[in-house]
Design a protein around this motif. Sequence first.
Motif, PDB file in Angstrom:
ATOM      1  N   SER A 276       1.086   0.056 -12.322  1.00 30.11           N
ATOM      2  CA  SER A 276       1.558  -1.170 -11.679  1.00 30.11           C
ATOM      3  C   SER A 276       3.085  -1.138 -11.571  1.00 30.11           C
ATOM      4  O   SER A 276       3.778  -0.835 -12.544  1.00 30.11           O
ATOM      5  CB  SER A 276       1.106  -2.386 -12.482  1.00 30.11           C
TER       6      SER A 276
ATOM      7  N   ILE B 214       6.858  -5.696  -7.207  1.00 31.62           N
ATOM      8  CA  ILE B 214       6.918  -5.686  -5.740  1.00 31.62           C
ATOM      9  C   ILE B 214       8.337  -5.454  -5.228  1.00 31.62           C
ATOM     10  O   ILE B 214       8.524  -4.818  -4.183  1.00 31.62           O
ATOM     11  CB  ILE B 214       6.337  -7.010  -5.179  1.00 31.62           C
TER      12      ILE B 214
ATOM     13  N   SER C 267       8.995  -1.725  -5.307  1.00 31.63           N
ATOM     14  CA  SER C 267       8.158  -1.049  -4.315  1.00 31.63           C
ATOM     15  C   SER C 267       8.642  -1.340  -2.899  1.00 31.63           C
ATOM     16  O   SER C 267       8.664  -0.444  -2.044  1.00 31.63           O
ATOM     17  CB  SER C 267       6.697  -1.484  -4.478  1.00 31.63           C
ATOM     18  N   SER C 268       9.025  -2.587  -2.629  1.00 33.79           N
ATOM     19  CA  SER C 268       9.508  -2.940  -1.292  1.00 33.79           C
ATOM     20  C   SER C 268      10.781  -2.176  -0.948  1.00 33.79           C
ATOM     21  O   SER C 268      10.932  -1.667   0.176  1.00 33.79           O
ATOM     22  CB  SER C 268       9.763  -4.450  -1.206  1.00 33.79           C
TER      23      SER C 268
ATOM     24  N   LYS D 249      -1.394  -0.212  -2.112  1.00 31.13           N
ATOM     25  CA  LYS D 249      -1.304  -1.164  -3.224  1.00 31.13           C
ATOM     26  C   LYS D 249      -1.450  -2.609  -2.764  1.00 31.13           C
ATOM     27  O   LYS D 249      -1.557  -3.521  -3.586  1.00 31.13           O
ATOM     28  CB  LYS D 249       0.020  -0.980  -3.973  1.00 31.13           C
ATOM     29  N   LYS D 250      -1.416  -2.836  -1.446  1.00 34.25           N
ATOM     30  CA  LYS D 250      -1.695  -4.141  -0.849  1.00 34.25           C
ATOM     31  C   LYS D 250      -0.730  -5.229  -1.325  1.00 34.25           C
ATOM     32  O   LYS D 250      -1.131  -6.339  -1.688  1.00 34.25           O
ATOM     33  CB  LYS D 250      -3.144  -4.568  -1.136  1.00 34.25           C
ATOM     34  N   TYR D 251       0.551  -4.903  -1.338  1.00 36.11           N
ATOM     35  CA  TYR D 251       1.560  -5.908  -1.663  1.00 36.11           C
ATOM     36  C   TYR D 251       1.677  -6.926  -0.520  1.00 36.11           C
ATOM     37  O   TYR D 251       1.370  -6.619   0.633  1.00 36.11           O
ATOM     38  CB  TYR D 251       2.928  -5.260  -1.862  1.00 36.11           C
TER      39      TYR D 251
ATOM     40  N   LEU E 273       4.151  -7.833   1.441  1.00 43.24           N
ATOM     41  CA  LEU E 273       5.491  -7.344   1.772  1.00 43.24           C
ATOM     42  C   LEU E 273       6.248  -8.343   2.639  1.00 43.24           C
ATOM     43  O   LEU E 273       5.655  -9.013   3.493  1.00 43.24           O
ATOM     44  CB  LEU E 273       5.388  -6.010   2.510  1.00 43.24           C
TER      45      LEU E 273
ATOM     46  N   ARG F 188      -3.860  -2.588   6.599  1.00 39.57           N
ATOM     47  CA  ARG F 188      -3.367  -3.528   5.578  1.00 39.57           C
ATOM     48  C   ARG F 188      -2.474  -4.627   6.165  1.00 39.57           C
ATOM     49  O   ARG F 188      -2.495  -5.765   5.668  1.00 39.57           O
ATOM     50  CB  ARG F 188      -2.576  -2.765   4.516  1.00 39.57           C
ATOM     51  N   TYR F 189      -1.684  -4.299   7.200  1.00 42.90           N
ATOM     52  CA  TYR F 189      -0.647  -5.239   7.644  1.00 42.90           C
ATOM     53  C   TYR F 189      -0.695  -5.508   9.143  1.00 42.90           C
ATOM     54  O   TYR F 189       0.328  -5.840   9.741  1.00 42.90           O
ATOM     55  CB  TYR F 189       0.740  -4.684   7.257  1.00 42.90           C
TER      56      TYR F 189
END
Length: 431
Positions: free
Chosen positions: A306, A309, A312-313, A338-340, A342, A378-379
């Motif tokens: 983990s 965010i 990761s961003s 990871k499906k943040y 964003l 995902r986005y």
Amino acid sequence: MGKAKKIKVSKGQSRPEKVGLAEQIEGEKVVKPKLQKKVRLRDDDDEEFVDANLSRKILSQARKQQMELEDENEFGESSSGKKLATKLGPDLSDNEFDDSDNEVTGNEYYEDIEINEEDERSLQMFMRHDKAPTRTLGDIIMEKLNEKKTEIETQFSEVGSIQIQEIDPRVQTMYEGVGDVLVKYRSGKLPKAFKIIPQVRNWEQILAITQPHRWSAAAMYQATRVFASNFRDNMAQRFYNLVLLPRIRDDLAEYKRLNFHLYQALRKALFKPGGFMKGILLPLLESGDCTLREAVIVGSVIAKNSIPILHSSAAILKIAEMEYTGANSIFLRIFLDKKYALPYRVVDGVVFHFLKFERETKELPVLWHQAFLTFVQRYKSDISSEQKESLLQLLKKQYHHTITPEIRRELQHAQCRDAEISEPMMEDPFL
């Protein structure tokens, strides 16, 4: 006056002897030892064994206690002892980054990765061939010492971000001995002198005396634990970049697979996510020669753990903006999976990353198309209508016979973020 109660005596017991009153009084003045009948729990001729399930539970608890006593020593061999192969190519699936890959083989290597030759050739087309030589901590220390030799002899000096100071010969001799211990280290406690290195101002100079390139893999893991726990992000970043990353790349280049202790060191390095991104991930991609094997192994660490965010961003945005080298697609796909949630700025950066390839004449690797598909899945609801049309135009220039139709289908059914949602008007019940 009631009758005296009779004493009941069972058949196996003998009747008590009649004793006179005087003898009873005299007998009560003396403490008599109690005769306890010993009960034998088991007979030597008829032994009872513990049940197999109970034995298994006892052994399992004993192993857990032993692991705790060894101070989270994760160097043990796996009970299964099997090797897992990771196959790369068009059928790259999420199962390749499953936790079951985290096994120790008999030779203490993390895993034996099967590399697809076609993908490797595709990535080599985008690699940078005019690569600068890798600089380690020892190289930088020696360079600074040579530049400021006269100044060091007279006073303390600060060169760049490295603290240079004249070291007492006794201290230098002690840390040379610590380095000799770390060369042969396998398990157990580290020398106390090594644990205080993070508290020293010129820690990089002290660390160079121990010669980190000679450490055993187990010592590298323990050192990563110490520094990740005691350093701030910027200091941990320097340790990761100057010591840990060169060791991991050398190990992969030499043996074509990563030692399990070094893989555990990578996972422990994520304790400082900012230092991990700036000290390992981004320098690996900016070097321009990140191989497929290196990208998959470092990517599996990111996939299994983990990460906040914000870190990761920032990593996604930086990867999307840097020069493409092939390995970028692997890390982008892992982060996107990871499906943040964003920010739109990061989503826009990824869209522009893919649109840069509209005029690319080289054949893009399959990994690029897979990362594109993952982003759309995902986005797709976070892109604008204009971006949607641009991505559909991109599919006409960059085409893959199995992945591109799926990307087009996802885009055509996407509800963009700037599209107005038409809702049926509700009738006023009072009219």
